[in-house]
Structures are given as structure tokens and as C-alpha cells.
Design a protein around this motif. Structure first.
Motif, mmCIF file in Angstrom:
data_model
loop_
_atom_site.group_PDB
_atom_site.id
_atom_site.type_symbol
_atom_site.label_atom_id
_atom_site.label_comp_id
_atom_site.label_asym_id
_atom_site.label_seq_id
_atom_site.Cartn_x
_atom_site.Cartn_y
_atom_site.Cartn_z
ATOM 1 N N ARG A 38 42.734 18.635 46.985
ATOM 2 C CA ARG A 38 42.007 18.760 48.245
ATOM 3 C C ARG A 38 41.367 20.143 48.380
ATOM 4 N NH1 ARG A 38 46.124 15.974 52.684
ATOM 5 N NH2 ARG A 38 45.140 13.908 52.698
ATOM 6 N N VAL A 39 42.115 21.165 48.009
ATOM 7 C CA VAL A 39 41.595 22.531 48.097
ATOM 8 C C VAL A 39 40.406 22.711 47.147
ATOM 9 C CG1 VAL A 39 42.122 24.956 47.612
ATOM 10 C CG2 VAL A 39 43.745 23.558 48.910
ATOM 11 N N SER A 40 40.490 22.152 45.949
ATOM 12 C CA SER A 40 39.377 22.239 44.999
ATOM 13 C C SER A 40 38.126 21.573 45.567
ATOM 14 C CB SER A 40 39.762 21.572 43.676
ATOM 15 O OG SER A 40 40.807 22.275 43.041
ATOM 16 N N ARG A 41 38.329 20.417 46.211
ATOM 17 C CA ARG A 41 37.202 19.742 46.851
ATOM 18 C C ARG A 41 36.658 20.578 48.010
ATOM 19 N NH1 ARG A 41 32.655 17.181 46.542
ATOM 20 N NH2 ARG A 41 32.248 15.742 48.277
ATOM 21 N N ALA A 42 37.543 21.216 48.738
ATOM 22 C CA ALA A 42 37.124 22.045 49.873
ATOM 23 C C ALA A 42 36.251 23.216 49.423
ATOM 24 C CB ALA A 42 38.348 22.575 50.614
#
Length: 325
Positions: free
Chosen positions: A276-280
Motif C-alpha cells: 500500500r505504501v509503495s502504491r501511495a
């Protein structure tokens, strides 16, 4: 803990079996009824937080609690959060008598016939965690009778891991928005695993086949891992449960969590959070999306929870990251 609980929960609702918690009780049964009858004060409840996790939690204040004989109807772990008081309790063995302070813990397994429970000479705010009767498929529970679960009836012990898990769950009770099902499920599973490893009577007949398989199995094979990772990628914006991931892998929750960590080096919830953080990071390059928009797009319940997870992973806030890139 006390001030937050008072300001956010004016009239907390006690935890009850919903029909899906797996405590072994009928739907509607109040899980902490002995405390209500004994005179404790409910400060906070996961019911009011709308948790959809398999862990159910209450924070109660005990100042002069006196419970007469009862049969424990749910696997319960209790952790002192603040204050101090003397506790006296007894089941079949000798009386357990100790001074409870922050961090001290007690276990009261389902099926134990308790002769009495007294909390006195002080005030204690305690976290009460109600767990499934089979501890996520790890204990054999042939029916819904309050049979001996195999866990130890013990109290007044200090276990750093149990304390850490309890404080994390208590923090979620105080948070404006819960972190999500997979985080809460993972905390509950970690607590159950600790119970199984250190606080059972080690009767092999009490352990399920899936628990034994999970303890001896190796890392998740490539085919199962690929299925799970694909499911994660497709559901970055969803509030997924640990049980859903285990189902994709066709394994019990305990077996899956162990095998996944052996295969990836990360717990399932941490791996999912990192995705999720990578996508963010990608979405933060879009000036048309606010931080709140990004939080909801990748499945966080609020911008606050997203910012907390992002900073923990990256070291800076989402806004700071955006300004630097």
C-alpha cells in the motif's frame, strides 16, 4: 487511557457474541457479564469501534470487584493498563493472590470453574480480550460445551510480548479510526500463538491437526505465494482479513501466517502495508489527489491512519514525501 476513553465513549456497549466470533456462545451472550454483575465500569469497547476482526476487546475499570462462582464461557486474556490493585482468584488449584500493576496479565480459559474473583484495595484499568474457543483453528473443540480448552488458568505474570500486543490493541481502541482488519487479526493471532506456545498444558490431544501441520511445515510454496500476492495486489483498497488470505492459500490462518513469513521475511499484514505504501508513493506524485484521497484509494480508514503507517515505513510524512519529490 482513562481521559481518552471518557471523551470518546460516553456510553460504551459491552461485547457480545455476534454469531461469528467463534467464542462458543450463542449470539447475544455478553462476554464480560461477570464484570457487569460484579460492579466494574466499562470504559471502552471494540463494539463501538465497529471492529470486524476476530478479536473482541473491552477496557474496564475495577475498583471493588467481587464475583462469586462461575464457569468461564470464553477464552480471555486480561492485561493491566494503569493503576494498581490486589487480585485474589481461585479455580481448582490453590488461590492465586497478587498485586496487579501495568503490564501484568491473566488468562482465564473457557470451561474453567472459578470459585471466586476479587479485585480490591486499589483501582485498575484493564484490557479484556475475548478470543475464539479454538484459537483460530489451533485447538480441538468438538462441540459448543464449555469444555476444558487446554490453556492454563494463570495470573499475575509479566510477559513482554503479551504486554506489547495488549498495548497495541488498546491503542487501536483509542485511535480515531481502526487500522484495519488485517492488523487487528494479526495482533490477535500473535496473542493466540503466544498462548499456545507458553500457556497450555501441552496436551497433544488439545492441538488441532492444522496447528501441528503449521508448526512443522516450511515456507509457502511458489504457487500459493503467487496466488496470495495477486490477491493482495487486486485488493489494495479493500479492508481484507487475514482469514481471506489464508483461504486463498487453502491453509489455516496460523499455518498460513507462519509459512508466508518464512517465504517473504515479513508478516502478511506488514507485507500488505508495504504494498500500500509503495502504491501511495506513486499516487503522491499526482497533484490532483489529496492525502485523504490517497488514503481511501489504498484502503486506509482515514488520512491519520495512512500518515501513521506511511511515516513508520518511509520515515517522513506523506506531505513531506510529496514536497521532496
Amino acid at each position: 487511557m482513562t481521559n481518552v476513553a471518557h471523551s470518546q465513549y460516553i456510553a460504551p456497549n459491552p461485547a457480545r457474541e455476534t454469531g461469528f466470533l467463534g467464542t462458543g456462545n450463542q449470539a447475544g451472550v455478553m462476554l464480560g457479564s461477570k464484570y457487569e454483575l460484579g460492579g466494574s465500569k466499562l470504559l471502552a469497547s471494540s463494539v463501538d469501534r465497529g471492529w470486524r476482526s476476530t478479536v473482541t476487546a473491552e477496557v474496564r475499570r475495577h475498583e471493588d470487584l467481587h464475583c462469586t462462582a462461575f464457569v468461564q464461557q470464553v477464552n480471555e486474556v486480561i492485561i493491566a493498563l494503569s493503576g494498581s490493585a490486589k487480585i485474589r482468584r481461585r479455580a481448582d488449584g490453590p488461590e492465586q493472590k497478587f498485586l496487579s500493576r501495568p503490564g501484568s496479565a491473566c488468562i482465564c480459559p473457557r470451561g474453567v470453574a472459578v470459585k471466586y474473583l476479587h479485585i480490591h484495595s486499589g483501582s485498575l484499568d484493564m484490557l479484556h480480550l475475548y478470543l475464539p474457543q479454538n484459537l483460530f483453528g489451533n485447538l480441538e473443540c468438538p462441540d459448543d460445551s464449555p469444555a476444558d480448552s487446554g490453556l492454563m488458568y494463570t495470573g499475575g505474570f509479566y510477559d513482554p510480548l503479551v504486554q506489547h500486543i495488549g498495548l497495541a490493541i488498546a491503542e487501536e481502541l483509542q485511535a480515531e479510526n481502526a487500522a484495519g482488519r488485517i492488523v487487528l487479526d494479526s495482533l490477535a493471532l500473535a496473542l493466540a500463538a503466544r498462548m499456545l506456545q507458553h500457556y497450555t498444558r501441552q496436551n497433544p490431544k488439545k492441538f488441532s491437526g492444522s496447528f501441528i501441520d503449521g508448526k512443522t511445515a516450511g515456507a509457502l510454496d511458489r504457487a500459493r505465494l503467487n496466488r496470495v500476492l495477486e490477491f493482495m495486489y487486486q485488493n489494495l483498497g479493500a479492508d481484507i482479513a487475514l482469514e481471506e488470505l489464508a483461504s486463498v492459500a487453502c491453509l489455516s490462518v496460523y499455518h498460513f501466517a507462519r509459512a508466508f513469513k518464512m517465504a517473504t521475511g515479513s508478516a502478511p499484514f506488514q507485507y500488505f502495508t508495504d504494498l500500500r505504501v509503495s502504491r501511495a508513493k506513486v499516487l503522491l506524485t499526482d497533484p490532483n489527489m489529496t492525502v485523504e484521497d490517497i488514503a481511501f484509494a489504498i484502503g486506509f480508514s482515514s488520512g491519520t491512519n495512512f500518515a501513521r503507517a506511511f511515516k513508520k515505513s518511509v520515515g517522513v510524512s506523506p506531505t513531506q514525501y510529496r514536497n521532496a519529490h
